[in-house]
Design a protein around this motif. Structure first.
Motif, PDB file in Angstrom:
ATOM      1  N   GLU A   1      34.992  73.622 -18.398  1.00  0.00           N
ATOM      2  CA  GLU A   1      34.292  74.279 -19.506  1.00  0.00           C
ATOM      3  C   GLU A   1      33.208  73.389 -20.107  1.00  0.00           C
ATOM      4  OE1 GLU A   1      37.527  75.418 -22.060  1.00  0.00           O
ATOM      5  OE2 GLU A   1      38.115  77.044 -20.731  1.00  0.00           O
ATOM      6  N   SER A   2      32.457  72.771 -19.206  1.00  0.00           N
ATOM      7  CA  SER A   2      31.362  71.893 -19.623  1.00  0.00           C
ATOM      8  C   SER A   2      30.111  72.714 -19.904  1.00  0.00           C
ATOM      9  CB  SER A   2      31.070  70.878 -18.507  1.00  0.00           C
ATOM     10  OG  SER A   2      29.906  70.161 -18.805  1.00  0.00           O
ATOM     11  N   LYS A   3      29.303  72.224 -20.802  1.00  0.00           N
ATOM     12  CA  LYS A   3      28.021  72.848 -21.086  1.00  0.00           C
ATOM     13  C   LYS A   3      26.893  72.177 -20.284  1.00  0.00           C
ATOM     14  CE  LYS A   3      29.141  74.319 -25.835  1.00  0.00           C
ATOM     15  NZ  LYS A   3      30.396  74.808 -25.557  1.00  0.00           N
ATOM     16  N   SER A   4      27.264  71.342 -19.338  1.00  0.00           N
ATOM     17  CA  SER A   4      26.287  70.630 -18.512  1.00  0.00           C
ATOM     18  C   SER A   4      25.412  71.608 -17.741  1.00  0.00           C
ATOM     19  CB  SER A   4      26.995  69.722 -17.509  1.00  0.00           C
ATOM     20  OG  SER A   4      27.760  68.760 -18.174  1.00  0.00           O
ATOM     21  N   GLN A   5      24.189  71.197 -17.486  1.00  0.00           N
ATOM     22  CA  GLN A   5      23.244  71.980 -16.703  1.00  0.00           C
ATOM     23  C   GLN A   5      23.046  71.296 -15.351  1.00  0.00           C
ATOM     24  OE1 GLN A   5      21.737  74.945 -17.746  1.00  0.00           O
ATOM     25  NE2 GLN A   5      23.242  74.757 -19.398  1.00  0.00           N
ATOM     26  N   ILE A   6      22.950  72.078 -14.319  1.00  0.00           N
ATOM     27  CA  ILE A   6      22.712  71.548 -12.975  1.00  0.00           C
ATOM     28  C   ILE A   6      21.213  71.535 -12.733  1.00  0.00           C
ATOM     29  CG2 ILE A   6      23.076  71.897 -10.511  1.00  0.00           C
ATOM     30  CD1 ILE A   6      25.673  73.409 -11.314  1.00  0.00           C
ATOM     31  N   THR A   7      20.691  70.382 -12.342  1.00  0.00           N
ATOM     32  CA  THR A   7      19.276  70.242 -12.027  1.00  0.00           C
ATOM     33  C   THR A   7      19.165  69.728 -10.596  1.00  0.00           C
ATOM     34  OG1 THR A   7      18.830  69.671 -14.339  1.00  0.00           O
ATOM     35  CG2 THR A   7      17.101  69.184 -12.739  1.00  0.00           C
ATOM     36  N   PRO A   8      18.850  70.624  -9.658  1.00  0.00           N
ATOM     37  CA  PRO A   8      18.700  70.180  -8.271  1.00  0.00           C
ATOM     38  C   PRO A   8      17.544  69.196  -8.127  1.00  0.00           C
ATOM     39  CG  PRO A   8      18.832  72.571  -8.411  1.00  0.00           C
ATOM     40  CD  PRO A   8      18.668  72.055  -9.806  1.00  0.00           C
ATOM     41  N   LEU A   9      17.727  68.207  -7.294  1.00  0.00           N
ATOM     42  CA  LEU A   9      16.686  67.221  -7.029  1.00  0.00           C
ATOM     43  C   LEU A   9      15.857  67.662  -5.837  1.00  0.00           C
ATOM     44  CD1 LEU A   9      18.832  63.982  -7.330  1.00  0.00           C
ATOM     45  CD2 LEU A   9      17.369  64.999  -9.076  1.00  0.00           C
ATOM     46  N   ASN A  10      14.596  67.348  -5.861  1.00  0.00           N
ATOM     47  CA  ASN A  10      13.732  67.618  -4.722  1.00  0.00           C
ATOM     48  C   ASN A  10      13.700  66.386  -3.837  1.00  0.00           C
ATOM     49  OD1 ASN A  10      13.077  70.213  -5.499  1.00  0.00           O
ATOM     50  ND2 ASN A  10      11.432  69.513  -6.834  1.00  0.00           N
ATOM     51  N   GLN A  11      14.794  66.165  -3.132  1.00  0.00           N
ATOM     52  CA  GLN A  11      14.897  65.000  -2.248  1.00  0.00           C
ATOM     53  C   GLN A  11      15.219  65.472  -0.841  1.00  0.00           C
ATOM     54  OE1 GLN A  11      18.011  62.836  -4.517  1.00  0.00           O
ATOM     55  NE2 GLN A  11      16.624  61.117  -4.318  1.00  0.00           N
ATOM     56  N   ASP A  12      14.704  64.735   0.116  1.00  0.00           N
ATOM     57  CA  ASP A  12      15.085  65.005   1.486  1.00  0.00           C
ATOM     58  C   ASP A  12      16.485  64.453   1.699  1.00  0.00           C
ATOM     59  OD1 ASP A  12      12.696  66.198   2.116  1.00  0.00           O
ATOM     60  OD2 ASP A  12      11.771  64.330   2.798  1.00  0.00           O
ATOM     61  N   GLY A  13      17.341  65.265   2.197  1.00  0.00           N
ATOM     62  CA  GLY A  13      18.702  64.846   2.471  1.00  0.00           C
ATOM     63  C   GLY A  13      19.113  65.346   3.829  1.00  0.00           C
ATOM     64  N   PRO A  14      20.375  65.182   4.145  1.00  0.00           N
ATOM     65  CA  PRO A  14      20.858  65.676   5.431  1.00  0.00           C
ATOM     66  C   PRO A  14      20.602  67.178   5.552  1.00  0.00           C
ATOM     67  CG  PRO A  14      22.565  64.447   4.265  1.00  0.00           C
ATOM     68  CD  PRO A  14      21.420  64.614   3.321  1.00  0.00           C
ATOM     69  N   GLN A  15      20.101  67.584   6.665  1.00  0.00           N
ATOM     70  CA  GLN A  15      19.777  68.996   6.876  1.00  0.00           C
ATOM     71  C   GLN A  15      20.796  69.636   7.804  1.00  0.00           C
ATOM     72  OE1 GLN A  15      17.199  70.490   5.161  1.00  0.00           O
ATOM     73  NE2 GLN A  15      17.215  68.514   4.153  1.00  0.00           N
ATOM     74  N   GLY A  16      20.917  70.905   7.686  1.00  0.00           N
ATOM     75  CA  GLY A  16      21.802  71.666   8.562  1.00  0.00           C
ATOM     76  C   GLY A  16      23.173  71.855   7.946  1.00  0.00           C
TER      77      GLY A  16
ATOM     78  N   THR B   1      39.100  73.320  -8.420  1.00  0.00           N
ATOM     79  CA  THR B   1      39.405  73.701  -9.802  1.00  0.00           C
ATOM     80  C   THR B   1      40.604  72.926 -10.335  1.00  0.00           C
ATOM     81  OG1 THR B   1      38.496  75.905  -9.428  1.00  0.00           O
ATOM     82  CG2 THR B   1      39.988  75.653 -11.294  1.00  0.00           C
ATOM     83  N   LYS B   2      41.679  72.848  -9.539  1.00  0.00           N
ATOM     84  CA  LYS B   2      42.887  72.114  -9.972  1.00  0.00           C
ATOM     85  C   LYS B   2      42.576  70.635 -10.214  1.00  0.00           C
ATOM     86  CE  LYS B   2      45.640  73.873  -6.691  1.00  0.00           C
ATOM     87  NZ  LYS B   2      46.802  73.983  -5.809  1.00  0.00           N
ATOM     88  N   TYR B   3      41.819  70.032  -9.312  1.00  0.00           N
ATOM     89  CA  TYR B   3      41.495  68.611  -9.435  1.00  0.00           C
ATOM     90  C   TYR B   3      40.636  68.357 -10.669  1.00  0.00           C
ATOM     91  CZ  TYR B   3      40.016  63.907  -8.232  1.00  0.00           C
ATOM     92  OH  TYR B   3      39.774  62.565  -8.259  1.00  0.00           O
ATOM     93  N   ALA B   4      39.641  69.201 -10.893  1.00  0.00           N
ATOM     94  CA  ALA B   4      38.756  69.027 -12.053  1.00  0.00           C
ATOM     95  C   ALA B   4      39.555  69.155 -13.352  1.00  0.00           C
ATOM     96  CB  ALA B   4      37.627  70.048 -12.013  1.00  0.00           C
ATOM     97  N   LEU B   5      40.447  70.120 -13.415  1.00  0.00           N
ATOM     98  CA  LEU B   5      41.269  70.298 -14.621  1.00  0.00           C
ATOM     99  C   LEU B   5      42.196  69.110 -14.840  1.00  0.00           C
ATOM    100  CD1 LEU B   5      42.129  74.093 -14.393  1.00  0.00           C
ATOM    101  CD2 LEU B   5      40.702  72.965 -16.114  1.00  0.00           C
ATOM    102  N   LYS B   6      42.764  68.600 -13.763  1.00  0.00           N
ATOM    103  CA  LYS B   6      43.646  67.432 -13.862  1.00  0.00           C
ATOM    104  C   LYS B   6      42.875  66.226 -14.402  1.00  0.00           C
ATOM    105  CE  LYS B   6      46.505  64.492 -10.918  1.00  0.00           C
ATOM    106  NZ  LYS B   6      46.957  64.237  -9.542  1.00  0.00           N
ATOM    107  N   LYS B   7      41.682  66.005 -13.892  1.00  0.00           N
ATOM    108  CA  LYS B   7      40.863  64.887 -14.343  1.00  0.00           C
ATOM    109  C   LYS B   7      40.438  65.081 -15.804  1.00  0.00           C
ATOM    110  CE  LYS B   7      40.833  62.069 -11.008  1.00  0.00           C
ATOM    111  NZ  LYS B   7      41.479  60.773 -11.194  1.00  0.00           N
ATOM    112  N   LYS B   8      40.114  66.312 -16.184  1.00  0.00           N
ATOM    113  CA  LYS B   8      39.712  66.586 -17.559  1.00  0.00           C
ATOM    114  C   LYS B   8      40.854  66.241 -18.518  1.00  0.00           C
ATOM    115  CE  LYS B   8      38.250  70.141 -20.774  1.00  0.00           C
ATOM    116  NZ  LYS B   8      38.103  71.563 -21.037  1.00  0.00           N
ATOM    117  N   LYS B   9      42.072  66.613 -18.165  1.00  0.00           N
ATOM    118  CA  LYS B   9      43.224  66.321 -19.014  1.00  0.00           C
ATOM    119  C   LYS B   9      43.417  64.807 -19.172  1.00  0.00           C
ATOM    120  CE  LYS B   9      45.681  70.572 -18.095  1.00  0.00           C
ATOM    121  NZ  LYS B   9      46.778  71.217 -17.411  1.00  0.00           N
TER     122      LYS B   9
END
Length: 108
Positions: free
Chosen positions: A56-71, A96-104
């Motif tokens: 339940e984060s209010k974080s925003q995802i900002t994709p980077l314009n970087q060349d990375g592994p393709q395919g 989901t389970k892992y993220a919730l566990k870490k948040k706790k």
């Protein structure tokens, strides 16, 4: 964020290795290549969204314009299922389970 990958939980990876050890006698000294993965596809964007939504984060995802592994990278795990009886967890549920566990753990 649109390239798909086959992610596997560490618990599923360990279970697959243990199943292969248990089945080693069935291979009668033959070398057999067996893909170990989830057999499911997840984009990096979807992975990030799952984590943000799970905690339940209010974080925003900002994709980077970087060349990375393709395919795309998806494993055929049918041999693991057939030879080892291996079946992966549902990746989205595991994330989901892992993220919730870490948040706790951070809320203490």
């Amino acid at each position: 964020g649109s390239i798909v990958r086959d992610y596997i939980s560490s618990q599923d990876g360990i279970n697959a290795i243990l199943k292969s050890i248990d089945c080693i006698e069935n291979f009668k000294n033959k070398y057999v290549a067996i893909n170990i993965g989830s057999g499911q596809t997840v984009t990096a964007l979807k992975l990030a969204q799952l984590i943000i939504n799970s905690v339940e984060s209010k974080s925003q995802i900002t994709p980077l314009n970087q060349d990375g592994p393709q395919g795309n990278f998806i494993l055929d795990i049918s041999e693991a299922n057939k030879l080892l009886g291996f079946k992966s967890s549902v990746m989205e549920d595991e994330i989901t389970k892992y993220a919730l566990k870490k948040k706790k753990g951070y809320e203490k």
